[in-house]
Enzyme design. Structure first.
Site, PDB file in Angstrom:
ATOM      1  N   ASP A  84     -17.889  -0.961  11.372  1.00 59.76           N
ATOM      2  CA  ASP A  84     -17.149  -0.838  10.122  1.00 59.76           C
ATOM      3  C   ASP A  84     -15.995  -1.842  10.169  1.00 59.76           C
ATOM      4  O   ASP A  84     -15.625  -2.329  11.233  1.00 59.76           O
ATOM      5  CB  ASP A  84     -16.631   0.597   9.987  1.00 59.76           C
ATOM      6  CG  ASP A  84     -15.754   0.792   8.769  1.00 59.76           C
ATOM      7  OD1 ASP A  84     -16.187   0.431   7.669  1.00 59.76           O
ATOM      8  OD2 ASP A  84     -14.616   1.275   8.935  1.00 59.76           O
ATOM      9  N   MET A  85     -15.405  -2.142   9.007  1.00 61.86           N
ATOM     10  CA  MET A  85     -14.342  -3.152   8.981  1.00 61.86           C
ATOM     11  C   MET A  85     -12.955  -2.527   8.857  1.00 61.86           C
ATOM     12  O   MET A  85     -12.196  -2.495   9.808  1.00 61.86           O
ATOM     13  CB  MET A  85     -14.606  -4.141   7.840  1.00 61.86           C
ATOM     14  CG  MET A  85     -15.810  -5.043   8.120  1.00 61.86           C
ATOM     15  SD  MET A  85     -15.563  -6.162   9.513  1.00 61.86           S
ATOM     16  CE  MET A  85     -14.555  -7.423   8.739  1.00 61.86           C
ATOM     17  N   ASP A  86     -12.584  -2.026   7.658  1.00 59.80           N
ATOM     18  CA  ASP A  86     -11.234  -1.508   7.442  1.00 59.80           C
ATOM     19  C   ASP A  86     -10.980  -0.300   8.341  1.00 59.80           C
ATOM     20  O   ASP A  86     -11.752   0.661   8.360  1.00 59.80           O
ATOM     21  CB  ASP A  86     -11.036  -1.108   5.975  1.00 59.80           C
ATOM     22  CG  ASP A  86     -11.186  -2.294   5.047  1.00 59.80           C
ATOM     23  OD1 ASP A  86     -10.682  -3.368   5.375  1.00 59.80           O
ATOM     24  OD2 ASP A  86     -11.841  -2.141   3.991  1.00 59.80           O
ATOM     25  N   GLY A 134     -18.224  -0.356   3.551  1.00 58.36           N
ATOM     26  CA  GLY A 134     -18.310   0.015   2.137  1.00 58.36           C
ATOM     27  C   GLY A 134     -17.883  -1.106   1.221  1.00 58.36           C
ATOM     28  O   GLY A 134     -18.029  -1.007   0.001  1.00 58.36           O
ATOM     29  N   LYS A 138     -25.145   3.716   5.458  1.00 57.61           N
ATOM     30  CA  LYS A 138     -25.105   2.813   6.612  1.00 57.61           C
ATOM     31  C   LYS A 138     -26.152   3.191   7.660  1.00 57.61           C
ATOM     32  O   LYS A 138     -26.746   2.323   8.312  1.00 57.61           O
ATOM     33  CB  LYS A 138     -23.716   2.832   7.243  1.00 57.61           C
ATOM     34  CG  LYS A 138     -22.607   2.276   6.365  1.00 57.61           C
ATOM     35  CD  LYS A 138     -21.275   2.315   7.108  1.00 57.61           C
ATOM     36  CE  LYS A 138     -20.117   1.880   6.239  1.00 57.61           C
ATOM     37  NZ  LYS A 138     -18.832   1.858   6.966  1.00 57.61           N
ATOM     38  N   ASP A 186     -14.451   4.735  11.578  1.00 56.12           N
ATOM     39  CA  ASP A 186     -13.215   5.523  11.545  1.00 56.12           C
ATOM     40  C   ASP A 186     -13.181   6.570  10.444  1.00 56.12           C
ATOM     41  O   ASP A 186     -12.314   7.440  10.449  1.00 56.12           O
ATOM     42  CB  ASP A 186     -12.008   4.598  11.356  1.00 56.12           C
ATOM     43  CG  ASP A 186     -11.915   4.054   9.934  1.00 56.12           C
ATOM     44  OD1 ASP A 186     -12.909   3.472   9.452  1.00 56.12           O
ATOM     45  OD2 ASP A 186     -10.864   4.221   9.302  1.00 56.12           O
ATOM     46  N   ASN A 211     -17.480   7.897   5.682  1.00 52.97           N
ATOM     47  CA  ASN A 211     -18.699   7.154   5.368  1.00 52.97           C
ATOM     48  C   ASN A 211     -19.328   6.502   6.596  1.00 52.97           C
ATOM     49  O   ASN A 211     -20.364   5.850   6.493  1.00 52.97           O
ATOM     50  CB  ASN A 211     -18.422   6.087   4.298  1.00 52.97           C
ATOM     51  CG  ASN A 211     -17.421   5.043   4.749  1.00 52.97           C
ATOM     52  OD1 ASN A 211     -16.607   5.284   5.633  1.00 52.97           O
ATOM     53  ND2 ASN A 211     -17.469   3.881   4.127  1.00 52.97           N
TER      54      ASN A 211
END
Length: 464
Positions: free
Chosen positions: A19-21, A55, A201, A224, A227
């Site tokens: 995941d990114m953020d 997302g 995902k 984190d 989702n």
């Protein structure tokens, strides 16, 4: 993690999804690019797939990896769109009829900001300028619209902005009202995503496993938020960030350092043997490193000590010579920086100074990690800024390992004589630390604090 676990992972893992953020990116929307480049080169040589799973919009995600020659695979819009080497290999869509039903329900709740996420762009429906500016951080292509009729695009997902403290309540209301047409999931930070049921995902990773002829037992994932839960549950090795929600921590196999501690990159370096990553790079990531036996680290420290020695031998009237040596030590220009000799630091370039700074004699800045000092800072004699941490286990300590945590001193701070600032501490702007204090925890802005351990005594009214 246990050593045996890491050896097993190193041998088995063939796909890593992040995941990114809040996971791969720190709170400033950045990551350690130079170190990740070395990690990625290792992955390529060893046929390990690195997958960005977020997302967010594909165009936004791609902007973080512009220097990777479009080699990566992206799971965007929470699994609604998969792009591999710039080519679309999968997408789903929300039908026009379902979009209308969903939007009618959403518009009944004035707390909800609506963003329709399409293949070509994202569209804010009847939103404010504030909403636009907020979402422009996550959607590289974004338009303001007043009607659904303005959209000529395939809608993949609907993203909602809601009050952060009401996220859970609104999520439950939407599940009750819309689960027959769409699946609402929390994506954290006051955000809810509406996705096509059965596509997320986790299902995207399954799709890629079939495509790459690997099993889910050969996959790892980092996340984190809500989702990310299904993705973490689906793979063999699920990692939750320390800053993540309790729900994801409860189901993860491992908890790793936070996004601001570069937890994903730290963990990948612990799992995989990547010789190209230097000991100094490990130190700046907050990892255990060897400062005593690595030739480059030792040479850099001795060179810095040599420059400090030269500086400490200068005549007080040799102002230009002093400034020249300071700029060589810190490898940057200094602006009205006065340091009274003797002074010592270990690295130099990891100390960042603002403007108008006075450092009195016998200061020692142990800069294994970044030390950031703001503008107009007064530092008294014999002050120590210590970033290093040594192992409690004497065998590891005797082996020479240490780690380091950054220190931050805000603007307009005064540190009295003999103050000691310990690893990881931030001292807020406008504060005063009394002489002889040992600062082992963060100090807020505009306070007087002193003692061992240092504690806040009173607030400073700066307007008086």
């Amino acid at each position: 993690m246990e050593y045996n676990d890491m050896k097993e992972m190193q041998a088995k893992i063939k796909l890593i999804a992040v995941d990114m953020d809040g996971t791969f990116l720190d709170d400033q929307m950045n990551y350690q690019r130079s170190v990740f480049r070395k990690i990625y080169e290792y992955f390529k040589k060893n046929d390990i797939h690195f997958v960005v799973a977020s997302g967010n919009q594909y165009y936004q995600l791609k902007s973080f990896f512009d220097d990777f020659q479009d080699e990566l695979t992206y799971i965007s819009e929470n699994g609604a769109l998969i792009i591999e080497k710039q080519q679309e290999i999968f997408h789903n869509e929300i039908s026009c009829q379902d979009v209308e039903v969903i939007v009618q329900r959403l518009q009944k709740d004035k707390r909800i900001g609506i963003c329709l996420c399409g293949m070509k762009s994202a569209y804010i429906l009847n939103g404010s300028i504030e909403f636009y500016h907020c979402y422009s951080k996550y959607y590289y292509r974004l338009e303001m619209i007043e009607s659904l009729q303005e959209i000529d695009d395939t809608i993949l997902k609907i993203a909602l902005m809601v009050p952060e403290d009401e996220t859970d309540d609104i999520l439950q209301e939407l599940i009750k009202d819309l689960s027959h047409v769409i699946e609402p999931v929390s994506s954290g930070h006051g955000s809810i995503d509406l996705i096509v049921s059965g596509f997320n995902k986790a299902t995207a990773i399954e799709f890629l496993c079939e495509r790459y002829h690997i099993s889910l037992d050969e996959c790892a994932a980092f996340g984190d938020g809500g989702n990310d839960i299904k993705m973490i549950q689906k793979v063999k090795y699920g990692f939750a960030m320390k800053n993540g929600s309790q729900a994801i921590k409860d189901i993860a196999d491992y908890i790793v350092p936070s996004n601001n501690e570069h937890g994903v990159i730290q963990t990948l370096l612990e799992i995989f043997d990547i010789p190209a990553v230097s000991e100094r790079e490990k130190a700046l990531l907050g990892m255990w490193y060897d400062p005593n036996h690595n030739p480059q680290v030792v040479e850099d420290r001795l060179n810095t000590h040599h420059l400090c020695y030269l500086y400490n031998q200068t005549d007080p009237l040799e102002l230009k010579k002093r400034q020249s040596i300071l700029e060589e030590i810190f490898q940057s220009q200094v602006h009205n920086l006065e340091i009274v000799p003797p002074f010592l630091c270990d690295c130099g370039p990891y100390i960042q100074f603002g403007k108008n700074i006075f450092v009195n004699s016998h200061a020692y800045f142990m800069d294994g990690a970044q030390i950031t000092i703001g503008d107009n800072v007064f530092i008294g004699p014999s002050v120590g800024l210590y970033t290093a941490i040594h192992p409690l286990n004497y065998k590891k300590r005797n082996a020479g390992y240490e780690k380091a945590k950054p220190i931050t001193i805000g603007d307009n701070v005064w540190l009295g004589a003999n103050v000691i600032v310990l690893p990881g501490v931030t001292i807020g702007s406008g504060s005063v630390i009394g002489a002889g204090s040992v600062v082992n925890k963060d100090i807020p802005e505009n306070v007087v604090a002193f003692g061992n351990p240092c504690r806040v005594v009173k607030t400073i009214e700066q307007n008086d």
